[in-house]
Design an enzyme around this catalytic site. Sequence first.
Site, mmCIF file in Angstrom:
data_model
loop_
_atom_site.group_PDB
_atom_site.id
_atom_site.type_symbol
_atom_site.label_atom_id
_atom_site.label_comp_id
_atom_site.label_asym_id
_atom_site.label_seq_id
_atom_site.Cartn_x
_atom_site.Cartn_y
_atom_site.Cartn_z
ATOM 1 N N ASN A 244 0.806 -1.227 0.000
ATOM 2 C CA ASN A 244 0.000 0.000 0.000
ATOM 3 C C ASN A 244 0.835 1.272 0.000
ATOM 4 O O ASN A 244 0.296 2.363 0.198
ATOM 5 C CB ASN A 244 -0.951 0.004 1.202
ATOM 6 C CG ASN A 244 -1.776 -1.264 1.277
ATOM 7 O OD1 ASN A 244 -1.579 -2.068 2.180
ATOM 8 N ND2 ASN A 244 -2.663 -1.478 0.321
ATOM 9 N N ILE B 89 0.838 6.769 -0.087
ATOM 10 C CA ILE B 89 0.195 5.788 0.787
ATOM 11 C C ILE B 89 -1.247 5.596 0.345
ATOM 12 O O ILE B 89 -1.986 6.571 0.188
ATOM 13 C CB ILE B 89 0.206 6.275 2.254
ATOM 14 C CG1 ILE B 89 1.630 6.604 2.701
ATOM 15 C CG2 ILE B 89 -0.438 5.237 3.170
ATOM 16 C CD1 ILE B 89 1.697 7.394 3.997
ATOM 17 N N CYS B 90 -1.639 4.343 0.155
ATOM 18 C CA CYS B 90 -3.029 4.027 -0.166
ATOM 19 C C CYS B 90 -3.726 3.684 1.151
ATOM 20 O O CYS B 90 -3.588 2.586 1.683
ATOM 21 C CB CYS B 90 -3.093 2.851 -1.135
ATOM 22 S SG CYS B 90 -4.771 2.460 -1.635
ATOM 23 N N LEU B 91 -4.409 4.673 1.691
ATOM 24 C CA LEU B 91 -5.098 4.516 2.970
ATOM 25 C C LEU B 91 -6.415 5.267 2.859
ATOM 26 O O LEU B 91 -6.418 6.480 2.590
ATOM 27 C CB LEU B 91 -4.227 5.085 4.099
ATOM 28 C CG LEU B 91 -4.720 4.934 5.524
ATOM 29 C CD1 LEU B 91 -4.859 3.461 5.916
ATOM 30 C CD2 LEU B 91 -3.779 5.642 6.491
ATOM 31 N N ASP C 65 -6.398 -3.681 -1.922
ATOM 32 C CA ASP C 65 -6.451 -2.311 -2.450
ATOM 33 C C ASP C 65 -5.013 -1.796 -2.566
ATOM 34 O O ASP C 65 -4.627 -0.845 -1.896
ATOM 35 C CB ASP C 65 -7.289 -1.429 -1.513
ATOM 36 C CG ASP C 65 -7.517 -0.033 -2.082
ATOM 37 O OD1 ASP C 65 -7.382 0.141 -3.311
ATOM 38 O OD2 ASP C 65 -7.811 0.890 -1.298
#
Length: 149
Positions: A78, A85-87, A118
């Site tokens: 992520n 950052i994929c959050l 994701d």
Amino acid sequence: MASKRISRELRDMQRHPPANCSAGPVAEEDIFHWQATIMGPHDSPYSGGVFTVSIDFSSDYPFKPPKVNFKTKVYHPNIDSKGSICLDILKEQWSPAPTTSKVLLSICSLLTDPNPNDPLVPEIAHLYKVDKSKYESTAQKWTQKYAMG
């Protein structure tokens, strides 16, 4: 509005620092640009690492999320090579309620529990799903190389 909220969060964070994290303005006269330090969680392949993160607030904060990026290289499904950052709470799930402290704690949780469904880096997510021990050993090697120096 933004500078008042950011100042209040800074005071709160100094009084009650989040576990394994610290953060504050890069320069005293510029409250909108912070640097944070995250200690790699003990129950993760990032244990022992010290990760630097930049936090940039806009004048629309808290109505728009801060831009948060890893400055230390990290092997994670992520987090990409640019430190993005994929959050969800930094994207579509953002609301004005979470503080910077909560965002940092969420990033620590992401280090412990990646979300391979994701991913920002599909190859790492695939490895996490099919060969978790190889993923963990690679993440440990990157931590030793980039976050323990």
